[in-house]
Design a protein around this motif. Structure first.
Motif, PDB file in Angstrom:
ATOM      1  N   ALA A 143     -63.393 -55.221  87.280  1.00  0.00           N
ATOM      2  CA  ALA A 143     -64.136 -54.288  88.268  1.00  0.00           C
ATOM      3  C   ALA A 143     -64.156 -54.945  89.803  1.00  0.00           C
ATOM      4  CB  ALA A 143     -65.522 -54.565  87.836  1.00  0.00           C
ATOM      5  N   GLU A 144     -64.083 -56.338  89.739  1.00  0.00           N
ATOM      6  CA  GLU A 144     -64.049 -56.797  91.184  1.00  0.00           C
ATOM      7  C   GLU A 144     -62.560 -56.462  91.679  1.00  0.00           C
ATOM      8  OE1 GLU A 144     -65.530 -61.124  92.619  1.00  0.00           O
ATOM      9  OE2 GLU A 144     -63.727 -61.444  91.579  1.00  0.00           O
ATOM     10  N   LEU A 145     -61.511 -56.787  91.000  1.00  0.00           N
ATOM     11  CA  LEU A 145     -60.065 -56.486  91.488  1.00  0.00           C
ATOM     12  C   LEU A 145     -59.963 -55.024  92.051  1.00  0.00           C
ATOM     13  CD1 LEU A 145     -58.022 -58.751  89.324  1.00  0.00           C
ATOM     14  CD2 LEU A 145     -58.552 -59.008  91.739  1.00  0.00           C
ATOM     15  N   ALA A 146     -60.588 -54.111  90.808  1.00  0.00           N
ATOM     16  CA  ALA A 146     -60.452 -52.617  91.294  1.00  0.00           C
ATOM     17  C   ALA A 146     -61.146 -52.209  92.435  1.00  0.00           C
ATOM     18  CB  ALA A 146     -61.095 -51.904  89.868  1.00  0.00           C
ATOM     19  N   GLY A 147     -62.071 -52.720  93.065  1.00  0.00           N
ATOM     20  CA  GLY A 147     -62.838 -52.744  94.202  1.00  0.00           C
ATOM     21  C   GLY A 147     -61.986 -53.224  95.366  1.00  0.00           C
ATOM     22  N   GLU A 148     -61.624 -54.365  95.238  1.00  0.00           N
ATOM     23  CA  GLU A 148     -61.071 -54.952  96.447  1.00  0.00           C
ATOM     24  C   GLU A 148     -59.782 -54.492  96.693  1.00  0.00           C
ATOM     25  OE1 GLU A 148     -59.088 -59.623  97.093  1.00  0.00           O
ATOM     26  OE2 GLU A 148     -60.590 -59.140  95.450  1.00  0.00           O
ATOM     27  N   TYR A 149     -58.934 -53.925  95.620  1.00  0.00           N
ATOM     28  CA  TYR A 149     -57.635 -53.388  95.876  1.00  0.00           C
ATOM     29  C   TYR A 149     -57.349 -51.783  95.893  1.00  0.00           C
ATOM     30  CZ  TYR A 149     -55.904 -58.156  95.858  1.00  0.00           C
ATOM     31  OH  TYR A 149     -55.502 -59.364  96.171  1.00  0.00           O
ATOM     32  N   ALA A 150     -58.840 -51.171  95.852  1.00  0.00           N
ATOM     33  CA  ALA A 150     -58.822 -49.731  95.644  1.00  0.00           C
ATOM     34  C   ALA A 150     -57.776 -49.134  94.557  1.00  0.00           C
ATOM     35  CB  ALA A 150     -58.406 -49.075  97.081  1.00  0.00           C
ATOM     36  N   VAL A 151     -57.819 -49.870  93.555  1.00  0.00           N
ATOM     37  CA  VAL A 151     -57.176 -49.383  92.324  1.00  0.00           C
ATOM     38  C   VAL A 151     -57.125 -47.716  91.928  1.00  0.00           C
ATOM     39  CG1 VAL A 151     -56.747 -49.928  90.004  1.00  0.00           C
ATOM     40  CG2 VAL A 151     -57.047 -51.858  91.566  1.00  0.00           C
ATOM     41  N   HIS A 152     -55.996 -47.184  91.727  1.00  0.00           N
ATOM     42  CA  HIS A 152     -56.025 -45.789  91.245  1.00  0.00           C
ATOM     43  C   HIS A 152     -56.022 -45.497  89.607  1.00  0.00           C
ATOM     44  CE1 HIS A 152     -54.193 -45.629  95.486  1.00  0.00           C
ATOM     45  NE2 HIS A 152     -55.016 -44.560  95.391  1.00  0.00           N
ATOM     46  N   VAL A 153     -55.430 -46.454  88.935  1.00  0.00           N
ATOM     47  CA  VAL A 153     -55.268 -46.557  87.504  1.00  0.00           C
ATOM     48  C   VAL A 153     -55.303 -47.903  87.042  1.00  0.00           C
ATOM     49  CG1 VAL A 153     -52.781 -46.399  87.494  1.00  0.00           C
ATOM     50  CG2 VAL A 153     -54.030 -45.435  85.830  1.00  0.00           C
ATOM     51  N   VAL A 154     -55.669 -48.024  85.740  1.00  0.00           N
ATOM     52  CA  VAL A 154     -55.945 -49.221  84.999  1.00  0.00           C
ATOM     53  C   VAL A 154     -55.040 -49.000  83.863  1.00  0.00           C
ATOM     54  CG1 VAL A 154     -57.060 -51.027  83.808  1.00  0.00           C
ATOM     55  CG2 VAL A 154     -58.369 -49.777  85.603  1.00  0.00           C
ATOM     56  N   VAL A 155     -53.884 -50.111  83.725  1.00  0.00           N
ATOM     57  CA  VAL A 155     -52.836 -50.061  82.551  1.00  0.00           C
ATOM     58  C   VAL A 155     -53.183 -51.340  81.769  1.00  0.00           C
ATOM     59  CG1 VAL A 155     -50.565 -50.266  82.233  1.00  0.00           C
ATOM     60  CG2 VAL A 155     -51.301 -49.093  84.318  1.00  0.00           C
ATOM     61  N   VAL A 156     -53.320 -50.911  80.422  1.00  0.00           N
ATOM     62  CA  VAL A 156     -53.394 -51.928  79.239  1.00  0.00           C
ATOM     63  C   VAL A 156     -52.323 -52.119  78.356  1.00  0.00           C
ATOM     64  CG1 VAL A 156     -54.999 -52.922  77.682  1.00  0.00           C
ATOM     65  CG2 VAL A 156     -55.791 -51.632  79.714  1.00  0.00           C
ATOM     66  N   GLY A 157     -51.727 -53.129  78.050  1.00  0.00           N
ATOM     67  CA  GLY A 157     -50.745 -53.364  77.255  1.00  0.00           C
ATOM     68  C   GLY A 157     -51.256 -52.870  75.830  1.00  0.00           C
ATOM     69  N   ASP A 158     -50.485 -52.461  74.943  1.00  0.00           N
ATOM     70  CA  ASP A 158     -50.928 -51.827  73.510  1.00  0.00           C
ATOM     71  C   ASP A 158     -50.950 -52.832  72.562  1.00  0.00           C
ATOM     72  OD1 ASP A 158     -48.127 -52.382  73.187  1.00  0.00           O
ATOM     73  OD2 ASP A 158     -47.796 -50.320  72.489  1.00  0.00           O
ATOM     74  N   ALA A 159     -50.597 -54.313  72.596  1.00  0.00           N
ATOM     75  CA  ALA A 159     -50.796 -55.339  71.733  1.00  0.00           C
ATOM     76  C   ALA A 159     -52.117 -55.742  71.306  1.00  0.00           C
ATOM     77  CB  ALA A 159     -49.688 -55.996  71.712  1.00  0.00           C
ATOM     78  N   THR A 160     -51.900 -57.193  70.836  1.00  0.00           N
ATOM     79  CA  THR A 160     -53.463 -57.797  70.524  1.00  0.00           C
ATOM     80  C   THR A 160     -54.461 -57.600  71.382  1.00  0.00           C
ATOM     81  OG1 THR A 160     -52.012 -59.701  69.682  1.00  0.00           O
ATOM     82  CG2 THR A 160     -54.391 -60.255  70.168  1.00  0.00           C
ATOM     83  N   GLY A 161     -55.635 -57.034  70.918  1.00  0.00           N
ATOM     84  CA  GLY A 161     -56.851 -56.930  71.656  1.00  0.00           C
ATOM     85  C   GLY A 161     -57.069 -55.716  72.566  1.00  0.00           C
ATOM     86  N   GLN A 203     -57.554 -52.614  72.189  1.00  0.00           N
ATOM     87  CA  GLN A 203     -58.638 -51.773  71.873  1.00  0.00           C
ATOM     88  C   GLN A 203     -60.201 -52.038  72.317  1.00  0.00           C
ATOM     89  OE1 GLN A 203     -58.271 -48.376  70.611  1.00  0.00           O
ATOM     90  NE2 GLN A 203     -56.038 -49.167  70.596  1.00  0.00           N
ATOM     91  N   GLU A 204     -60.177 -53.229  72.152  1.00  0.00           N
ATOM     92  CA  GLU A 204     -61.546 -54.079  72.953  1.00  0.00           C
ATOM     93  C   GLU A 204     -61.419 -53.737  74.347  1.00  0.00           C
ATOM     94  OE1 GLU A 204     -62.812 -57.782  71.597  1.00  0.00           O
ATOM     95  OE2 GLU A 204     -61.838 -57.535  69.574  1.00  0.00           O
TER      96      GLU A 204
END
Length: 131
Positions: free
Chosen positions: A39-57, A59-60
């Motif tokens: 949340a902190e980085l998303a605001g600081e860098y004006a993030v457009h999209v969050v990308v998550v790797g599809d392996a371990t963990g 879904q959480e």
């Protein structure tokens, strides 16, 4: 487009903030600090999209970051750890006698989850044809 990529794990996660052709930020965080730091980085860098790797963990992590008000995408992680090790050693070349050890036998002195996150961001940008 600014991408915040996450390499999810059980105890630690890699984070990278990337724009096409440029890495703005990389770090490894404890799993219990992930949502706060994202949340902190998303605001600081004006993030457009969050990308998550599809392996371990993944879904959480997807559940945790889905409430940020930004689109969340998954990216395949296959082969990213080996690629991250190579990239780490490219950025931090061996010195002294360590140069004699073949790269495949070297172990990075720290986790490279942040480099994995950088690679995941690049994969997303390539898929979106923004690189």
């Amino acid at each position: 487009m600014t991408v915040l990529a996450i390499d999810p794990g059980r105890e630690k996660c890699g984070l990278a903030v990337v724009r096409p052709g440029r890495v703005l930020h990389r770090e490894v965080v404890a799993r219990d600090r992930l949502a706060w730091r994202v949340a902190e980085l998303a605001g600081e860098y004006a993030v457009h999209v969050v990308v998550v790797g599809d392996a371990t963990g993944s879904q959480e992590v997807l559940r945790e970051v889905s409430g940020l008000g930004r689109p969340v995408e998954t990216v395949p992680e296959r082969g990213s750890s080996l690629e991250a090790r190579r990239r780490y050693f490219r950025d931090h070349p061996a010195r002294g006698l360590a140069r004699l050890i073949p790269e495949g036998l070297r172990v990075p002195p720290r986790p490279v989850d942040d480099y994995v996150a950088e690679i995941l961001a690049e994969r997303f940008l390539e898929k979106a044809r923004l690189v």
